[in-house]
Design an enzyme around this catalytic site. Structure first.
Site, PDB file in Angstrom:
ATOM      1  N   THR A  65       0.838  -1.193   0.000  1.00  0.00           N
ATOM      2  CA  THR A  65       0.000   0.000   0.000  1.00  0.00           C
ATOM      3  C   THR A  65       0.876   1.247   0.000  1.00  0.00           C
ATOM      4  O   THR A  65       2.105   1.159  -0.138  1.00  0.00           O
ATOM      5  CB  THR A  65      -1.018  -0.061   1.173  1.00  0.00           C
ATOM      6  OG1 THR A  65      -1.931   1.020   1.035  1.00  0.00           O
ATOM      7  CG2 THR A  65      -0.361  -0.005   2.532  1.00  0.00           C
ATOM      8  N   LYS A  69       3.413   1.260  -3.827  1.00  0.00           N
ATOM      9  CA  LYS A  69       2.772   0.511  -4.915  1.00  0.00           C
ATOM     10  C   LYS A  69       3.512   0.619  -6.256  1.00  0.00           C
ATOM     11  O   LYS A  69       3.466  -0.311  -7.058  1.00  0.00           O
ATOM     12  CB  LYS A  69       1.330   0.989  -5.097  1.00  0.00           C
ATOM     13  CG  LYS A  69       0.375   0.473  -4.040  1.00  0.00           C
ATOM     14  CD  LYS A  69      -1.022   0.995  -4.316  1.00  0.00           C
ATOM     15  CE  LYS A  69      -2.053   0.148  -3.607  1.00  0.00           C
ATOM     16  NZ  LYS A  69      -3.422   0.503  -3.987  1.00  0.00           N
ATOM     17  N   ASP A 106      -6.786  -4.277  -7.365  1.00  0.00           N
ATOM     18  CA  ASP A 106      -7.687  -3.180  -6.995  1.00  0.00           C
ATOM     19  C   ASP A 106      -8.845  -3.049  -7.996  1.00  0.00           C
ATOM     20  O   ASP A 106      -9.994  -2.824  -7.605  1.00  0.00           O
ATOM     21  CB  ASP A 106      -6.926  -1.850  -6.918  1.00  0.00           C
ATOM     22  CG  ASP A 106      -6.160  -1.703  -5.609  1.00  0.00           C
ATOM     23  OD1 ASP A 106      -6.470  -2.421  -4.648  1.00  0.00           O
ATOM     24  OD2 ASP A 106      -5.249  -0.860  -5.560  1.00  0.00           O
ATOM     25  N   GLY A 134      -5.407   9.583  -9.509  1.00  0.00           N
ATOM     26  CA  GLY A 134      -4.288   8.972  -8.813  1.00  0.00           C
ATOM     27  C   GLY A 134      -4.268   7.464  -9.032  1.00  0.00           C
ATOM     28  O   GLY A 134      -4.817   6.960 -10.019  1.00  0.00           O
ATOM     29  N   ALA A 136      -5.742   4.924  -7.389  1.00  0.00           N
ATOM     30  CA  ALA A 136      -7.048   4.243  -7.359  1.00  0.00           C
ATOM     31  C   ALA A 136      -7.799   4.507  -8.658  1.00  0.00           C
ATOM     32  O   ALA A 136      -8.459   3.618  -9.198  1.00  0.00           O
ATOM     33  CB  ALA A 136      -7.859   4.722  -6.152  1.00  0.00           C
ATOM     34  N   TYR A 223     -13.409   3.939   2.343  1.00  0.00           N
ATOM     35  CA  TYR A 223     -14.197   3.101   3.270  1.00  0.00           C
ATOM     36  C   TYR A 223     -14.086   3.564   4.724  1.00  0.00           C
ATOM     37  O   TYR A 223     -14.673   2.942   5.612  1.00  0.00           O
ATOM     38  CB  TYR A 223     -13.841   1.614   3.127  1.00  0.00           C
ATOM     39  CG  TYR A 223     -12.376   1.304   3.289  1.00  0.00           C
ATOM     40  CD1 TYR A 223     -11.819   1.063   4.530  1.00  0.00           C
ATOM     41  CD2 TYR A 223     -11.551   1.255   2.182  1.00  0.00           C
ATOM     42  CE1 TYR A 223     -10.478   0.784   4.671  1.00  0.00           C
ATOM     43  CE2 TYR A 223     -10.208   0.973   2.306  1.00  0.00           C
ATOM     44  CZ  TYR A 223      -9.671   0.746   3.553  1.00  0.00           C
ATOM     45  OH  TYR A 223      -8.343   0.485   3.665  1.00  0.00           O
ATOM     46  N   GLY A 244     -16.572   1.868  -0.369  1.00  0.00           N
ATOM     47  CA  GLY A 244     -15.289   1.295  -0.794  1.00  0.00           C
ATOM     48  C   GLY A 244     -14.902  -0.004  -0.101  1.00  0.00           C
ATOM     49  O   GLY A 244     -13.878  -0.608  -0.450  1.00  0.00           O
TER      50      GLY A 244
HETATM   51  P1  NAP Z   1      -3.411   9.291  -4.837  1.00  0.00           P
HETATM   52  O1  NAP Z   1      -2.739   8.524  -5.912  1.00  0.00           O
HETATM   53  O2  NAP Z   1      -2.584  10.132  -3.896  1.00  0.00           O
HETATM   54  O3  NAP Z   1      -4.517  10.241  -5.537  1.00  0.00           O
HETATM   55  C1  NAP Z   1      -5.246  11.178  -4.777  1.00  0.00           C
HETATM   56  C2  NAP Z   1      -6.290  11.840  -5.669  1.00  0.00           C
HETATM   57  O4  NAP Z   1      -7.052  12.731  -4.834  1.00  0.00           O
HETATM   58  C3  NAP Z   1      -5.707  12.687  -6.801  1.00  0.00           C
HETATM   59  O5  NAP Z   1      -6.527  12.602  -7.929  1.00  0.00           O
HETATM   60  C4  NAP Z   1      -5.742  14.090  -6.178  1.00  0.00           C
HETATM   61  O6  NAP Z   1      -5.795  15.130  -7.136  1.00  0.00           O
HETATM   62  C5  NAP Z   1      -7.033  14.033  -5.415  1.00  0.00           C
HETATM   63  N1  NAP Z   1      -7.083  15.083  -4.401  1.00  0.00           N
HETATM   64  C6  NAP Z   1      -6.293  15.211  -3.311  1.00  0.00           C
HETATM   65  N2  NAP Z   1      -6.638  16.317  -2.619  1.00  0.00           N
HETATM   66  C7  NAP Z   1      -7.666  16.893  -3.295  1.00  0.00           C
HETATM   67  C8  NAP Z   1      -8.456  18.070  -3.083  1.00  0.00           C
HETATM   68  N3  NAP Z   1      -8.248  18.866  -2.036  1.00  0.00           N
HETATM   69  N4  NAP Z   1      -9.440  18.349  -3.975  1.00  0.00           N
HETATM   70  C9  NAP Z   1      -9.653  17.539  -5.031  1.00  0.00           C
HETATM   71  N5  NAP Z   1      -8.940  16.420  -5.295  1.00  0.00           N
HETATM   72  C10 NAP Z   1      -7.963  16.104  -4.426  1.00  0.00           C
HETATM   73  O7  NAP Z   1      -4.257   8.346  -3.883  1.00  0.00           O
HETATM   74  P2  NAP Z   1      -4.958   6.934  -4.284  1.00  0.00           P
HETATM   75  O8  NAP Z   1      -4.021   5.841  -3.978  1.00  0.00           O
HETATM   76  O9  NAP Z   1      -5.516   7.073  -5.634  1.00  0.00           O
HETATM   77  O10 NAP Z   1      -6.116   6.873  -3.168  1.00  0.00           O
HETATM   78  C11 NAP Z   1      -7.245   7.705  -3.256  1.00  0.00           C
HETATM   79  C12 NAP Z   1      -8.311   7.213  -2.284  1.00  0.00           C
HETATM   80  O11 NAP Z   1      -8.705   5.896  -2.638  1.00  0.00           O
HETATM   81  C13 NAP Z   1      -7.849   7.150  -0.831  1.00  0.00           C
HETATM   82  O12 NAP Z   1      -8.880   7.637  -0.013  1.00  0.00           O
HETATM   83  C14 NAP Z   1      -7.635   5.648  -0.595  1.00  0.00           C
HETATM   84  O13 NAP Z   1      -7.851   5.284   0.745  1.00  0.00           O
HETATM   85  C15 NAP Z   1      -8.706   5.060  -1.497  1.00  0.00           C
HETATM   86  N6  NAP Z   1      -8.431   3.667  -1.935  1.00  0.00           N
HETATM   87  C16 NAP Z   1      -9.334   2.702  -1.598  1.00  0.00           C
HETATM   88  C17 NAP Z   1      -9.122   1.409  -1.982  1.00  0.00           C
HETATM   89  C18 NAP Z   1     -10.114   0.329  -1.591  1.00  0.00           C
HETATM   90  O14 NAP Z   1      -9.747  -0.866  -1.618  1.00  0.00           O
HETATM   91  N7  NAP Z   1     -11.332   0.667  -1.261  1.00  0.00           N
HETATM   92  C19 NAP Z   1      -7.981   1.065  -2.741  1.00  0.00           C
HETATM   93  C20 NAP Z   1      -7.087   2.077  -3.094  1.00  0.00           C
HETATM   94  C21 NAP Z   1      -7.331   3.385  -2.670  1.00  0.00           C
HETATM   95  P3  NAP Z   1      -4.445  15.850  -7.661  1.00  0.00           P
HETATM   96  O15 NAP Z   1      -3.948  14.992  -8.782  1.00  0.00           O
HETATM   97  O16 NAP Z   1      -4.899  17.181  -8.095  1.00  0.00           O
HETATM   98  O17 NAP Z   1      -3.485  15.892  -6.506  1.00  0.00           O
END
Ligand code: NAP
Length: 278
Positions: A65, A69, A106, A134, A136, A223, A244
């Site tokens: 995680t 990753k 995922d 990002g 996810a 989640y 989630g």
């Molecule tokens: P990540 O790669 O860091 O991406 C974060 C995303 O959120 C980017 O698109 C970012 O936009 C956006 N963001 C951050 N702050 C923001 C704001 N203030 N306003 C609007 N957009 C904003 O993270 P990730 O790994 O994709 O994870 C994202 C979420 O998915 C997390 O909450 C994580 O816990 C969840 N997740 C869940 C599972 C599951 O199994 N359910 C699996 C993976 C992830 P920018 O590009 O502009 O920074």
């Protein structure tokens, strides 16, 4: 008595919040396996040593995680083609000869969680709006395209990241500006939040649902909490919603099967045990 004992875990930094041990150890107990699943708090500068440690200790494998990753990929022996396309690994499996294969479940978890919630769900039902670009989002967008989603409106705060993803994934992905996010919900069949907005400790996602059709499915990959402000607002106006947790549970099934050789099921009892940890 069988003297083999299999060990797996989740590698991340920080990792204490992870619910993966709750899920995996529930199935270990359910299937009476000689196995355990733990937390591997690994700082970024120690990742290469930790990966060598998997081989040296004979560990069955691990989940991966944030923030490892992507960084772990060159340290593995084989990358599954789907994980290669996603550009990230969330599961590592060690073979008997010690070689390590990286997978990404995922996207599988995301599609399965929609099917569990709505068995008649089809990716081809209409346009999809995805917020975020990002890690996810990559898994969600790629798996929706593979399932036959006709058009994906990709909307990210940093537009350049969405454009890079669209250039990579093809013409079915069209980029909309963050400022257009409310209007971009017109006539969508599925809305997905993959940003961290609405997650515990973060502000709610700033999104008006006025244009969203009432029949559209609204899903959040977050989640914690189980019902984000987005899901609560969608539920209140009558949209079906999916949180989630099912994505986490379904991706976990694939790792468990590869490490421990048993296909686990997502029971109401497991959901209850997990819900009690929130
Ligand atoms: P990540 O790669 O860091 O991406 C974060 C995303 O959120 C980017 O698109 C970012 O936009 C956006 N963001 C951050 N702050 C923001 C704001 N203030 N306003 C609007 N957009 C904003 O993270 P990730 O790994 O994709 O994870 C994202 C979420 O998915 C997390 O909450 C994580 O816990 C969840 N997740 C869940 C599972 C599951 O199994 N359910 C699996 C993976 C992830 P920018 O590009 O502009 O920074």
């Amino acid at each position: 008595m069988d003297k083999t004992f299999k060990f797996a875990g989740v590698m991340g930094w920080p990792v204490a919040h992870s619910r993966s041990p709750v899920i995996q150890n529930f199935w270990v107990r359910e299937h009476k396996l000689q196995a355990a699943y733990g937390l591997f708090p690994v700082k970024p500068e120690n990742l290469a040593d930790a990966v060598r440690g998997i081989r040296a200790l004979g560990i069955a494998g691990c989940n991966v995680t944030i923030p490892h990753k992507v960084a772990i990929m060159p340290m593995l022996d084989v990358i599954d083609p789907l994980a290669r396309r996603m550009g990230a690994v969330n599961t590592v499996v060690a073979s008997a000869d010690g070689s390590l294969t990286g997978y990404n479940f995922d996207g599988y978890g995301y599609i399965q969680c929609l099917r569990d919630a709505k068995p008649d769900w089809k990716a081809s039902a209409g346009p999809v709006a995805v917020l975020g670009a990002g890690g996810a989002a990559r898994a969600v967008v790629l798996s929706l395209l593979d399932e036959g989603a006709p058009r994906i409106r990709l909307i990210n705060r940093t537009r350049g990241k969405a454009e890079a993803m669209a250039a990579e994934f093809g013409a079915a992905v069209e980029v909309h500006d963050w400022s257009e996010r409310h209007e971009a919900l017109t006539d969508v069949a599925l809305l997905v939040n993959t940003t961290n907005q609405g997650m515990h400790g973060h502000p709610a996602l700033d999104l008006h649902l006025d244009r969203l059709p009432k029949a559209a499915l609204v899903s959040d990959v977050i989640y914690i909490p189980l019902e984000t402000p987005l899901l609560a607002a969608a539920r209140e106006r009558g949209n079906p919603t999916v949180n989630g947790l099912g994505m986490l549970l379904n991706q976990a099934r694939r790792g468990f099967e590869l490490w421990f050789g048993v296909q686990p099921q997502i029971s109401d009892e497991l959901r209850g045990v997990l819900a009690a940890t929130f």
